[in-house]
Design a protein around this motif. Structure first.
Motif, short mmCIF file in Angstrom:
data_model
loop_
_atom_site.label_atom_id
_atom_site.label_comp_id
_atom_site.label_asym_id
_atom_site.label_seq_id
_atom_site.Cartn_x
_atom_site.Cartn_y
_atom_site.Cartn_z
N GLU A 1 0.84 -1.20 0.00
CA GLU A 1 0.00 0.00 0.00
C GLU A 1 0.88 1.25 0.00
OE1 GLU A 1 -2.92 -0.19 3.10
OE2 GLU A 1 -3.51 -2.22 2.52
N ILE A 2 1.50 1.48 -1.13
CA ILE A 2 2.40 2.61 -1.29
C ILE A 2 1.69 3.67 -2.12
CG2 ILE A 2 4.59 3.39 -2.28
CD1 ILE A 2 5.70 0.60 -1.81
N THR A 3 1.68 4.89 -1.62
CA THR A 3 1.04 5.98 -2.35
C THR A 3 2.06 6.95 -2.94
OG1 THR A 3 0.81 7.23 -0.29
CG2 THR A 3 -1.07 5.87 -0.99
N ALA A 4 3.31 6.87 -2.46
CA ALA A 4 4.34 7.77 -2.97
C ALA A 4 5.71 7.13 -2.78
CB ALA A 4 4.30 9.10 -2.22
N ILE A 5 6.60 7.46 -3.70
CA ILE A 5 8.00 7.03 -3.59
C ILE A 5 8.87 8.27 -3.69
CG2 ILE A 5 9.89 5.73 -4.63
CD1 ILE A 5 7.86 3.68 -5.60
N ARG A 6 9.72 8.45 -2.70
CA ARG A 6 10.70 9.55 -2.71
C ARG A 6 12.08 8.95 -2.91
NH1 ARG A 6 10.03 11.28 2.79
NH2 ARG A 6 12.23 11.65 2.50
N VAL A 7 12.97 9.73 -3.50
CA VAL A 7 14.34 9.29 -3.74
C VAL A 7 15.28 10.30 -3.11
CG1 VAL A 7 16.08 8.71 -5.48
CG2 VAL A 7 13.68 8.19 -5.91
N ALA A 8 16.25 9.81 -2.36
CA ALA A 8 17.26 10.67 -1.74
C ALA A 8 18.64 10.07 -2.00
CB ALA A 8 17.02 10.79 -0.24
N VAL A 9 19.64 10.93 -2.00
CA VAL A 9 21.02 10.47 -2.18
C VAL A 9 21.63 10.20 -0.82
CG1 VAL A 9 23.32 11.08 -3.05
CG2 VAL A 9 21.28 11.77 -4.32
N GLN A 10 22.17 9.02 -0.66
CA GLN A 10 22.91 8.68 0.55
C GLN A 10 24.02 7.72 0.15
OE1 GLN A 10 21.27 6.13 3.68
NE2 GLN A 10 21.90 7.72 5.12
#
Length: 164
Positions: free
Chosen positions: A85-94
């Protein structure tokens, strides 16, 4: 007190139960991500966190992050088809944590150690002189092969480093 398996403590403590459940969910999501993302991106990205329907993906660098951002709509649909049940995906640099650099134990020949001691003796008292004295005081090899590291020595005394 009898010895107990670690699982016993996870099962009896409610706070640890929720932690184990969350960790298991993230591990499952990481497996799904590794299956659905292109192989180079799957190796350079990972699931970071999942909360309130939002999945955070972590990328090793900006280029991977940019490509993952382009794939977010497809990844979102695929995760949803797999029952998440995913409504959004965010991407970050690490960037991944750096591995410890192994310390090379460089050994000098006795002749080289002698030259360093002689050079240090002719210098005024400075940090350079102190450093040279410390280098010259290191254990030395019997052979007259200067600047041979211990790894090379373990391989039959031959230096197998590639020239640059």
């Amino acid at each position: 007190m009898p010895a107990r398996k670690l699982g016993f403590y996870f099962d009896t403590n409610p706070a640890l139960q929720s932690l184990v459940k969350e960790a298991s969910r993230l591990i499952e999501m990481q497996k799904v991500f590794a299956e659905i993302a292109p192989p180079p991106l799957a190796r350079s990205g990972r699931v970071g966190r999942f909360a309130h329907g939002s999945l955070l993906l972590l990328a090793d660098n900006g280029a991977v992050a940019a490509k993952l951002r382009q794939l977010v709509p497809n990844l979102l649909v695929t995760f949803q088809k797999r029952g998440y049940e995913i409504t959004a995906i965010r991407v970050a640099v690490q960037p991944p944590g750096r591995a410890a650099v192994p310390h090379k134990n460089i050994r000098l020949s006795r002749k080289a150690s002698g030259y360093l001691r002689e050079l240090a003796a002719n210098l005024p008292v400075t940090p350079l002189r102190t450093a040279l004295e410390k280098m010259a005081a290191r254990p030395s090899d019997d052979d007259d092969q200067p600047f041979q590291d211990k790894e090379s020595q373990d391989q039959g005394g031959q230096n197998h480093e590639k020239p640059e």
